[in-house]
Each structure stands twice: as structure tokens, then as C-alpha cells.
Design a protein around this motif. Sequence first.
Motif, short mmCIF file in Angstrom:
data_model
loop_
_atom_site.label_atom_id
_atom_site.label_comp_id
_atom_site.label_asym_id
_atom_site.label_seq_id
_atom_site.Cartn_x
_atom_site.Cartn_y
_atom_site.Cartn_z
N PRO A 210 0.82 -1.17 0.01
CA PRO A 210 0.04 -0.05 -0.03
C PRO A 210 0.80 1.23 -0.09
O PRO A 210 0.55 2.41 -0.83
N PHE A 211 2.09 1.25 0.72
CA PHE A 211 2.86 2.60 0.91
C PHE A 211 3.34 2.81 -0.61
O PHE A 211 3.55 3.98 -1.01
N ILE A 212 3.97 1.78 -1.33
CA ILE A 212 4.38 1.76 -2.64
C ILE A 212 3.37 2.36 -3.80
O ILE A 212 3.73 3.30 -4.58
N ILE A 213 2.22 2.09 -3.33
CA ILE A 213 0.82 2.39 -4.37
C ILE A 213 0.77 3.80 -4.04
O ILE A 213 0.54 4.64 -4.88
N VAL A 214 0.81 4.04 -2.74
CA VAL A 214 0.61 5.60 -2.54
C VAL A 214 1.63 6.50 -2.82
O VAL A 214 1.31 7.64 -3.67
N ILE A 215 3.02 6.05 -2.81
CA ILE A 215 3.93 6.84 -3.26
C ILE A 215 3.90 7.05 -4.94
O ILE A 215 4.27 8.28 -5.53
N VAL A 248 -2.15 10.99 5.17
CA VAL A 248 -1.17 9.79 4.71
C VAL A 248 0.01 10.07 5.39
O VAL A 248 0.76 8.97 5.90
N SER A 249 0.63 11.34 5.22
CA SER A 249 2.03 11.70 5.91
C SER A 249 1.76 11.44 7.36
O SER A 249 2.95 11.00 7.82
N ILE A 250 1.03 11.87 8.06
CA ILE A 250 0.84 11.77 9.51
C ILE A 250 0.68 10.24 9.84
O ILE A 250 1.50 9.92 10.64
N PHE A 251 -0.06 9.45 9.21
CA PHE A 251 -0.41 8.03 9.56
C PHE A 251 1.15 7.47 9.27
O PHE A 251 1.34 6.65 10.16
#
Length: 318
Positions: A210-215, A248-251
Motif C-alpha cells: 500500500p505504501f508503494i502504491i501511495v508513493i 497519509v503523511s501523518i499516518f
Amino acid sequence: MSQQNNSMITKIHLLGFHSPQNINYLFFTILLLIYCMTLCGNLFMVSLVAYHSDLHRPMYFFLTQLSIADLLLTTDIVPIVLHILLHKVGTISFVGCIIQFYIFAFSECSECFLLTMMSYDRYVAICDPLRYTTVMNRNLCLKLVIVSWLLSFSFLTFETASTSSLEFCGPNTIDHFFCDLPPILELSCSDISGVQLEIVLIAQPVLLCPFIIVIMSYSYIIFVIVKIPSATGRHKAFSTCSSHLIVVSIFYGTLFRVNVLPTKGQSSNITKLLSLMYTVGTPLMNPVIYSLRNAEIAKAFGTFRSHFLQKMKKKSLL
């Protein structure tokens, strides 16, 4: 998640924060206020989106699911923390401890998937606006949400079952304010290498992917926004995703700081305060950020307020 015969622990003591009782009373008051605001903010967000037809769109549908996950998370964590602050220590059954971890991890896992879906929604809206209504249709959004909840349920049921099958022989004290997995594993006298390997494997689809997809989504979004010729157009495009980018940045920032960066030599109270950021702080900030930085939600709230005042005025005249 049932208690196993090979566990010698029946109750677990949560030590909470190592601070004077007068500080705990102050902290109790602040946390109780935050808890009430979190409940009201997220319930209001769900109600507003359900009430206002202009908000019946994919982004806000995902936002209501995020609010539900936040409600689940904060209700799982905060009551026991409030109890600990009043009594210096909290006592929870072994089964209750495992259940608390399950609900905590389930809500966090669901939030990872939901934030990923919201980033994809913003990607389609900005990078492929002509096909947005076709791609992000109602059926797809519903399927994505169902899949996110089911995946979270499956991953966490498997992990919790493996953890519960270990032998726990003490001590029965956890130096934390809730039952997180690392302190639970410290109570085990079994070989925990298998469970630790499962954690690493599960972290790939739950956190890393998920983190890669967000980036990737925001890389494409930024690339498209930069190519917009007018400053007004760039500002309008960025404003549609700025709230989500902040959340997203905070989480991920707090999650990464607590679980990935080394904590050796760090005060236990600092670690606990950082944990509070994503267990208590994030559920409060999510509805606040989306409310303050979203003109459509502000407009919907104004309409809702006007209708409510009109109804109250009519009732007072009767």
C-alpha cells in the motif's frame, strides 16, 4: 482468539505512563476531551456524507469507511488508557488483551488499505479525469471496501491465532498502555521466531505494498500538476488531494517512527507518546483535516446547519 490451555497467564497488568498522579489527572482530562471530540467528529463525518447527496462520491465514501476504522480504533484503545490514568495501572484478562490487539491491528490494517484506495481515487481524478466516473463507479468502490475489510480480517485472524497458540508463562506485566504485539510476545516462553516471520510476511501486503502504491500515485499526481500551465489550475488540482496527502503523511510518518526506526536508549514514555499519535491523535485529526481543508464538506455542513435551524425554528413556532 480464545485462551489456550498452555497459557499460565490469566490477567495482564498494563503499567501505562510513569508520571506523577497529578499529571495523570491532567492527562486524563485532556484525553477524555480528545476522545469525545474524536467520537463526535467521525460520527458527524459519517452522518454528513450519508445526509448530503452532493457527497455521495467515491472519495467521501472511502472517507466514511476511514471514519468507521478510526471509531473502532479509538474505542478499542482510549477507555483502557483512561482507566490506567485514574488507577495508575490497568488490569485486563489474557483473552481481553489478545482481543484488544486484534481490534487495534485490524483497524490499522484497514486504514492502510483505505488510504491506498483514496490515493488511487485522487490519481484517477487528476491524471485521468475524463474516465473518472467510469473507472471509479459505485460497484468498484463497494468491492474495494469489502476487499479491504476482508483482507484485514483474514490477515489479522491468522496472525492472532498464531500468537494465541504460543505458551505464555509470564511475567504478566506489560510496560505500555495497550496490548501491542511486541510486548505481548515478550511474555511468551515459546519460540516466537515463527510468529516474527509471519509478521514480516504479512507486513508486505499490508504495509509495504500500500505504501508503494501511495508513493506511485502521488508521484504521477505531482507530475501532472506541475505540467498544468496556470497557477490557478495547479492550485485547484492540488487542493483536491492535499487533505488526503496530509493524513497519509501523518499516518505513515508516526507508524514508521514507532515501528521501524530504532528505539534503543529512548525513554519508554516517549515511545508511548509516539504510539498515542497514531492510536489517539490520528483518529481525531482525520475528520478535522478533511473538514478544514475541503470546501465541499464545509458547504455541506452549511446546508445541513441551515436545514437543522429551520426545523428547530418550525418546531418552536408550533
